[in-house]
Write a protein that holds these residues in place. Structure first.
Motif, mmCIF file in Angstrom:
data_model
loop_
_atom_site.group_PDB
_atom_site.id
_atom_site.type_symbol
_atom_site.label_atom_id
_atom_site.label_comp_id
_atom_site.label_asym_id
_atom_site.label_seq_id
_atom_site.Cartn_x
_atom_site.Cartn_y
_atom_site.Cartn_z
ATOM 1 N N PRO A 69 0.705 -1.185 0.382
ATOM 2 C CA PRO A 69 0.070 0.198 0.208
ATOM 3 C C PRO A 69 0.649 1.460 -0.327
ATOM 4 C CG PRO A 69 0.087 -0.879 2.072
ATOM 5 C CD PRO A 69 0.447 -2.669 1.235
ATOM 6 N N THR A 70 0.168 1.680 -0.849
ATOM 7 C CA THR A 70 0.963 3.475 -0.661
ATOM 8 C C THR A 70 0.834 4.270 1.038
ATOM 9 O OG1 THR A 70 -0.973 5.284 -1.269
ATOM 10 C CG2 THR A 70 0.340 3.871 -3.275
ATOM 11 N N GLN B 277 -2.455 4.915 1.843
ATOM 12 C CA GLN B 277 -3.151 3.444 1.843
ATOM 13 C C GLN B 277 -3.187 2.573 3.144
ATOM 14 O OE1 GLN B 277 -2.574 1.781 -1.174
ATOM 15 N NE2 GLN B 277 -3.410 3.632 -3.093
ATOM 16 N N GLY C 25 -1.041 11.448 -7.340
ATOM 17 C CA GLY C 25 -0.682 10.227 -8.187
ATOM 18 C C GLY C 25 -0.196 9.451 -6.611
ATOM 19 N N THR C 26 -0.496 9.428 -5.417
ATOM 20 C CA THR C 26 -0.068 8.313 -4.802
ATOM 21 C C THR C 26 -1.372 7.655 -4.256
ATOM 22 O OG1 THR C 26 -0.776 10.231 -2.969
ATOM 23 C CG2 THR C 26 1.854 10.208 -3.401
ATOM 24 N N GLY C 27 -2.508 6.843 -4.865
ATOM 25 C CA GLY C 27 -3.158 5.965 -4.800
ATOM 26 C C GLY C 27 -4.736 6.405 -3.982
ATOM 27 N N ALA D 39 -7.689 4.219 -4.165
ATOM 28 C CA ALA D 39 -8.256 2.912 -3.597
ATOM 29 C C ALA D 39 -8.431 2.953 -2.287
ATOM 30 C CB ALA D 39 -6.130 1.997 -3.669
ATOM 31 N N GLN E 109 -12.923 7.595 -15.032
ATOM 32 C CA GLN E 109 -11.981 6.743 -14.315
ATOM 33 C C GLN E 109 -11.841 6.219 -13.194
ATOM 34 O OE1 GLN E 109 -8.257 9.484 -15.121
ATOM 35 N NE2 GLN E 109 -7.686 9.036 -12.866
ATOM 36 N N TYR F 15 -11.207 -2.931 -8.792
ATOM 37 C CA TYR F 15 -11.110 -3.411 -7.263
ATOM 38 C C TYR F 15 -12.396 -4.348 -7.053
ATOM 39 C CZ TYR F 15 -8.016 0.116 -7.738
ATOM 40 O OH TYR F 15 -7.010 1.330 -6.867
ATOM 41 N N ASP G 47 -5.438 10.117 -14.452
ATOM 42 C CA ASP G 47 -4.061 9.384 -14.306
ATOM 43 C C ASP G 47 -4.295 8.834 -15.852
ATOM 44 O OD1 ASP G 47 -2.205 7.938 -12.877
ATOM 45 O OD2 ASP G 47 -3.991 6.471 -12.629
ATOM 46 N N ARG H 157 3.340 10.354 -12.204
ATOM 47 C CA ARG H 157 2.122 9.253 -10.719
ATOM 48 C C ARG H 157 2.789 8.443 -10.505
ATOM 49 N NH1 ARG H 157 -2.094 12.699 -10.051
ATOM 50 N NH2 ARG H 157 -3.560 10.428 -10.947
ATOM 51 N N ALA H 158 2.797 7.395 -9.706
ATOM 52 C CA ALA H 158 3.110 6.042 -9.448
ATOM 53 C C ALA H 158 4.266 5.882 -9.055
ATOM 54 C CB ALA H 158 2.190 5.356 -9.599
HETATM 55 P P1 AMP Z 1 -4.370 7.811 -8.308
HETATM 56 O O1 AMP Z 1 -3.779 8.769 -7.164
HETATM 57 O O2 AMP Z 1 -5.387 6.732 -6.944
HETATM 58 O O3 AMP Z 1 -4.914 8.204 -9.116
HETATM 59 O O4 AMP Z 1 -3.790 6.654 -8.498
HETATM 60 C C1 AMP Z 1 -2.462 6.654 -9.275
HETATM 61 C C2 AMP Z 1 -1.655 5.845 -9.545
HETATM 62 O O5 AMP Z 1 -1.554 5.218 -8.948
HETATM 63 C C3 AMP Z 1 -2.833 4.797 -10.373
HETATM 64 O O6 AMP Z 1 -2.260 4.461 -11.917
HETATM 65 C C4 AMP Z 1 -3.479 3.676 -9.565
HETATM 66 O O7 AMP Z 1 -3.210 2.227 -10.376
HETATM 67 C C5 AMP Z 1 -1.558 3.523 -8.980
HETATM 68 N N1 AMP Z 1 -1.843 2.694 -7.605
HETATM 69 C C6 AMP Z 1 -2.405 2.924 -6.799
HETATM 70 N N2 AMP Z 1 -2.620 2.480 -5.252
HETATM 71 C C7 AMP Z 1 -1.639 1.793 -5.683
HETATM 72 C C8 AMP Z 1 0.356 1.151 -4.805
HETATM 73 N N3 AMP Z 1 -0.361 0.858 -3.885
HETATM 74 N N4 AMP Z 1 0.947 0.689 -5.903
HETATM 75 C C9 AMP Z 1 0.912 0.362 -7.444
HETATM 76 N N5 AMP Z 1 0.765 1.294 -7.325
HETATM 77 C C10 AMP Z 1 -0.471 2.150 -7.127
#
Ligand code: AMP
Length: 423
Positions: A24-25, A28, A48-50, A53, A88, A96, A308, A336-337
């Motif tokens: 998890p980021t 998360q 861009g840090t997830g 989710a 998106q 998920y 994204d 991002r990511a």
């Molecule tokens: P978001 O900030 O939700 O738009 O997510 C940014 C990007 O990070 C998206 O491409 C997600 O698919 C990816 N992402 C989200 N959570 C994770 C994670 N735990 N590990 C790797 N990539 C992630």
């Protein structure tokens, strides 16, 4: 840290692992347990840090644990500011929730209402919506939110600014008081945060890093340039093959179209994204950009938040952003990511006050760069009667009332732009 320890449902863990996520980021890790525990929450973390989710995984876990209920009805409502972001978020939720028997639908303008009305009437479990169309359909009594348990405001500071706040208030008034409300954004001023109390009960605030932090994976530069040379400088920079996937921000819709035409004339493949384009054109522009059919996407701030797109190498602020928050969101479309990216901002004499305000906001100076081999003292480029010339001469042949009507509907900056061409 692994996803296993966060208390997520096994079917969701499987989907997460199939998405390729190994851990998890930080947002998360910090947000998932309190959401599962039932708290209202404000989540602030860099672009861009997830964050998607971070709210989706725990909500789905809670839905999976609900006892079977014969009463159908929407249980989750996610509200986001733009159509692209709604689509998106829906894609993310579907990925998920792929091993769960849940239904997901989107609600936004620019497309037919009927499928959306049918989805709402059938009691779709999760609805992801833009506020305007949602209010329209609520007015037609298409939505049944009596079973709603979770409300998410994504890009929360945008949803609570003066433009959207009245709609959000009306929507929330129609929702059950007993619900869990989550708000996420990369930016949230203290003033806007004070508004969240209207919608949340004793929210936990989870903040990763400073509030106004641009993503650390983005390298930022400023190019000081005379206004009349901005397009020439852009073309000069685009000679660098490393600028292979470039998102360019323009303040105005018409100026975005004009810039795209100018770039196309010089052989740069472009698409444009702004709110005057039809839904199909918007979808196609984003798809062409994602697929690499075009190298450049010229957009207004509707592309600033949440989008994204994998692999954007550069964000260019062709026009300096009006609000400091917009800067953080715009440049967050790259890097991002944990990927890396560059953010380039053009600054003219008129933008210096805004640049200083931005540097105060982010708490540091931005590196000034000079483009090698570029003539900063060149005169304004000679008028080139290409596409623009045709556009102008067509206007000249229109009858006078038609022309003034057209100009009247355009923003002031656009009109002054036309005056300049006429000289
Ligand atoms: P978001 O900030 O939700 O738009 O997510 C940014 C990007 O990070 C998206 O491409 C997600 O698919 C990816 N992402 C989200 N959570 C994770 C994670 N735990 N590990 C790797 N990539 C992630």
């Amino acid at each position: 840290m692994s996803f296993q320890v966060l208390g997520l449902d096994a079917k969701i863990l499987r989907a997460v692992s199939e998405a390729g996520y190994t851990e998890p980021t930080p947002i998360q890790t910090a947000a998932i347990p309190p959401i599962i525990a039932g708290h209202d929450l404000i989540g602030i973390a860099q672009t861009g840090t997830g964050k998607t989710a971070a709210f989706t995984l725990p909500i789905l876990t809670k839905l999976a644990a609900l006892p079977p209920n014969p009463r159908r009805g929407t249980k989750v409502l996610v509200i986001a500011p733009t159509r692209e972001l709604v689509v998106q978020i829906e894609e993310n939720i579907k990925a998920y929730a792929k091993h769960l028997p849940l239904t997901v639908a989107t609600v936004f303008g620019g497309v037919g209402e009927q499928p959306q009305i049918r989805a709402l009437r059938s009691g779709t479990d999760v609805v992801v919506a833009c506020p305007g169309r949602l209010l329209d359909l609520m007015g037609q009594r298409a939505a049944d939110f009596s079973q709603l348990k979770y409300l998410v405001l994504d890009e929360a500071d945008r949803m609570l600014d003066m433009g959207f706040l009245p709609s959000i208030r009306r929507i929330v008034q129609a929702l059950p008081k007993q619900r869990q409300t989550l708000m996420f954004s990369a930016t949230l001023s203290k003033e806007i945060e004070s508004l969240t109390h209207e919608f949340q009960r004793a929210p936990k605030v989870i903040q990763i890093g400073r509030r106004a932090n641009p993503a650390e994976t983005v390298t930022q530069f400023v190019y000081e340039v005379p206004k009349h040379l901005k397009t020439a400088l852009l073309l000069h920079l685009l000679q660098d093959p490393q600028m292979d996937m470039v998102l360019i921000f323009s303040r105005m819709k018409h100026a975005a179209d004009r810039l795209a035409r100018q770039l196309e004339q010089k052989g740069v493949r472009c698409a444009t994204l702004h709110s005057n384009r039809s839904q199909n054109q918007r979808l196609k522009a984003l798809k062409d950009f994602k697929d690499g059919a075009v190298r450049v996407l010229v957009a207004t701030d509707i592309a600033a938040r949440g989008i994204d797109v994998d692999g954007i190498s550069h964000v260019v602020n062709y026009d300096f952003p009006m609000h400091v928050e917009d800067y953080i969101h715009r440049i967050g479309r790259t890097g991002r990511a944990n990927a890396i990216g560059d953010a380039i901002s053009f600054v003219t004499n008129e933008d210096h006050a805004e640049l200083r305000a931005l540097e105060r906001f982010i708490g540091r100076g931005i590196v000034r760069k000079k483009a090698e081999g570029f003539n900063y003292t060149a005169a304004a480029p000679p008028y080139n009667p290409g596409e623009e010339g045709r556009h102008f001469s067509q206007q000249r042949h229109q009858s006078r009332p038609q022309r003034s009507q057209q100009q009247g509907s355009q923003p002031r900056q656009e009109r002054s732009g036309q005056r300049r061409w006429r000289r």
